[in-house]
Design an enzyme around this catalytic site. Structure first.
Site, mmCIF file in Angstrom:
data_model
loop_
_atom_site.group_PDB
_atom_site.id
_atom_site.type_symbol
_atom_site.label_atom_id
_atom_site.label_comp_id
_atom_site.label_asym_id
_atom_site.label_seq_id
_atom_site.Cartn_x
_atom_site.Cartn_y
_atom_site.Cartn_z
ATOM 1 N N HIS A 231 -44.118 35.690 -38.757
ATOM 2 C CA HIS A 231 -43.786 34.955 -37.527
ATOM 3 C C HIS A 231 -42.541 34.098 -37.698
ATOM 4 C CE1 HIS A 231 -47.666 36.265 -36.031
ATOM 5 N NE2 HIS A 231 -47.333 35.794 -34.849
ATOM 6 N N ALA B 186 -48.293 40.232 -32.212
ATOM 7 C CA ALA B 186 -49.467 40.054 -31.341
ATOM 8 C C ALA B 186 -50.556 39.325 -32.104
ATOM 9 C CB ALA B 186 -49.959 41.410 -30.852
ATOM 10 N N ALA C 259 -47.644 38.347 -26.319
ATOM 11 C CA ALA C 259 -48.517 39.488 -26.025
ATOM 12 C C ALA C 259 -49.516 39.191 -24.907
ATOM 13 C CB ALA C 259 -49.260 39.904 -27.291
ATOM 14 N N HIS D 180 -45.712 29.157 -25.335
ATOM 15 C CA HIS D 180 -45.432 30.299 -24.451
ATOM 16 C C HIS D 180 -44.642 29.794 -23.244
ATOM 17 C CE1 HIS D 180 -47.631 33.326 -26.707
ATOM 18 N NE2 HIS D 180 -48.530 32.389 -26.961
ATOM 19 N N ASP E 240 -47.298 33.147 -41.919
ATOM 20 C CA ASP E 240 -47.799 34.415 -42.471
ATOM 21 C C ASP E 240 -46.682 35.246 -43.103
ATOM 22 O OD1 ASP E 240 -46.428 35.130 -40.172
ATOM 23 O OD2 ASP E 240 -47.963 36.500 -39.425
ATOM 24 N N GLY E 241 -45.446 34.709 -43.094
ATOM 25 C CA GLY E 241 -44.325 35.469 -43.648
ATOM 26 C C GLY E 241 -43.717 36.436 -42.643
ATOM 27 N N ARG F 45 -27.855 28.520 -28.632
ATOM 28 C CA ARG F 45 -28.072 27.898 -29.958
ATOM 29 C C ARG F 45 -28.478 26.438 -29.806
ATOM 30 N NH1 ARG F 45 -21.951 26.587 -31.892
ATOM 31 N NH2 ARG F 45 -21.326 26.030 -29.809
ATOM 32 N N HIS G 72 -47.751 27.033 -32.091
ATOM 33 C CA HIS G 72 -46.964 27.974 -32.920
ATOM 34 C C HIS G 72 -45.461 27.904 -32.601
ATOM 35 C CE1 HIS G 72 -47.298 30.767 -29.553
ATOM 36 N NE2 HIS G 72 -48.513 31.150 -29.830
ATOM 37 N N ASP H 23 -53.748 31.747 -36.085
ATOM 38 C CA ASP H 23 -53.648 32.581 -34.873
ATOM 39 C C ASP H 23 -54.250 33.962 -35.156
ATOM 40 O OD1 ASP H 23 -53.113 33.226 -32.266
ATOM 41 O OD2 ASP H 23 -50.942 33.428 -32.500
HETATM 42 ZN ZN LIG Z 1 -49.712 32.399 -28.706
#
Ligand SMILES: [Zn+2]
Length: 380
Positions: free
Chosen positions: A241, A300, A130, A185, A238-239, A217, A206, A264
């Site tokens: 991501h 995001a 994002a 990123h 968080d379930g 793959r 992350h 995050d």
């Molecule tokens: Zn980030």
């Protein structure tokens, strides 16, 4: 102050004695009603409770409010995180955070440094997440030094994409300045990941997110980072991501000692579901707690709270409660070089303590020896 609880690593009931802001002793007791954990350390917090660290118009009082609200989630220490933006914007955000720490002792106490996530990241859709494309750019050491001046030398972690020309020299200089360099990123090739490690990158930000929706793959940048024992990795559990099976596999691959939980969290974390406008960005928080760019599949940031991330980690993976807590306390403390003070309950350490009930909700938080949060329905 005396606090008793089950200590997650040993599963022994203990009583903590706290005097003048520090833990003075830990004594075994017969039984206890709750869990005790060190204060949680979150290396990636963009805002909380409606307060956006990425908006220069945010007041210093609002920043202090966000820190106080984070106590209810067990977070006593964090790296306020500023993401990709124009140079002027980033400068203003850091100046604001520094001012908040000057004006409010609780902000100074909570802040272990700042996390600069971007702007030296991939411009590609997917890896960029994002972050605004217009402001993603190649690494520039002179620009970074000006940002570090605005942050009064307190940027401790930078997340960047190592495939940019000049990135390796930038990483070398950052590491020489004792800044932790995280890969994130990024659309790097496996060789570019290895090259970044060879000049001192020590973390993945992350991992598994901020990436293409579809990848070869193998080989690809996720496998390469998972396999690299030189890299710690942060995960957003968080379930949304990462699916539970991916969390389980990633944590096994990375190992307990190298895994770090981050929230995050964005400003909408700690707020009810709905659409929120932060700067140029509109985000939607669904009733399930998913934070996305409306009309796109892109996440995001998150609205997860650290105690929930710990509970999810226990649920999704084969990590024990003790290991999940370690990922939110001792592991970030070690990477940040503050293990002598933070991340463990021990005599002589500052008294930053979280008390959790059997479902891992935060019952109370002690920060610097003061009870800064307590649910009234519980007796301690
Ligand atoms: Zn980030």
């Amino acid at each position: 102050m005396k606090l008793s609880g089950w200590l997650a690593p040993s599963h022994n009931a203990i009583e903590l004695q706290i005097e003048a802001g520090a833990i003075t002793s830990l004594e075994p007791v017969a039984t206890a009603a709750h869990w005790l954990a060190p204060g949680f350390i979150d290396m990636q917090v963009n805002g909380f409770g409606g307060v956006d660290f990425n908006d220069p118009a945010t007041t210093t009082e609002q920043i202090a409010q966000a820190i106080r609200r984070l106590w209810a989630t067990g977070v006593t220490h964090l790296l306020p995180t500023v993401i990709t933006g124009s140079h002027e914007h980033l400068t203003a955000c850091f100046a604001n955070l520094v001012k908040a720490a000057d004006e409010f002792p609780e902000v100074a106490y909570a802040t272990l440094g700042f996390h600069l996530e971007g702007p030296f990241i991939s411009t590609e859709d997917g890896p960029r997440g994002a972050h605004p494309r217009a402001h993603a750019r190649p690494p520039d050491w002179n620009e970074f030094m000006r940002l570090q001046d605005a942050a009064r030398g307190r940027i401790r972690l930078i997340t960047l994409a190592p495939e940019w020309e000049g990135a390796l020299a930038f990483i070398e200089r950052a590491v020489a300045e004792k800044i932790i360099v995280a890969l994130g990123h990024t659309a790097a090739t496996p060789q570019q990941i290895r090259d970044a490690i060879s000049v001192g990158a020590t973390m993945s930000t992350h991992l598994g997110n901020g990436s293409h929706a579809q990848l070869a793959r193998h080989p690809n940048y996720i496998w390469e980072q998972l396999a690299a024992d030189e890299l710690h990795a942060s995960f957003i559990v968080d379930g949304h991501h990462l699916p539970p099976a991916v969390v389980k596999c990633f944590l096994r691959a990375k190992g307990v000692a190298r895994s770090i939980l981050v929230t995050d969290a964005i400003a909408a974390a700690g707020c009810p579901p709905g659409r929120y406008q932060f700067g140029d960005l509109t985000v939607e928080v669904t009733p399930q707690g998913r934070v996305c760019l409306p009309g796109t599949p892109y996440l995001a940031g998150s609205a997860v709270q650290m105690h929930e991330a710990i509970a999810n980690t226990v649920k999704f993976s084969d990590a024990t409660l003790s290991e999940a807590i370690q990922m939110a306390t001792a592991n970030p403390a070690a990477l940040l070089g503050v293990s002598d003070k933070h991340g463990e309950l021990a005599a002589g350490r500052p008294a930053d303590v979280v008390i959790l009930n059997e479902t891992l909700e935060v019952v109370a938080t002690v920060c610097g020896g003061k009870m800064v949060f307590k649910r009234i329905e519980y007796t301690l």
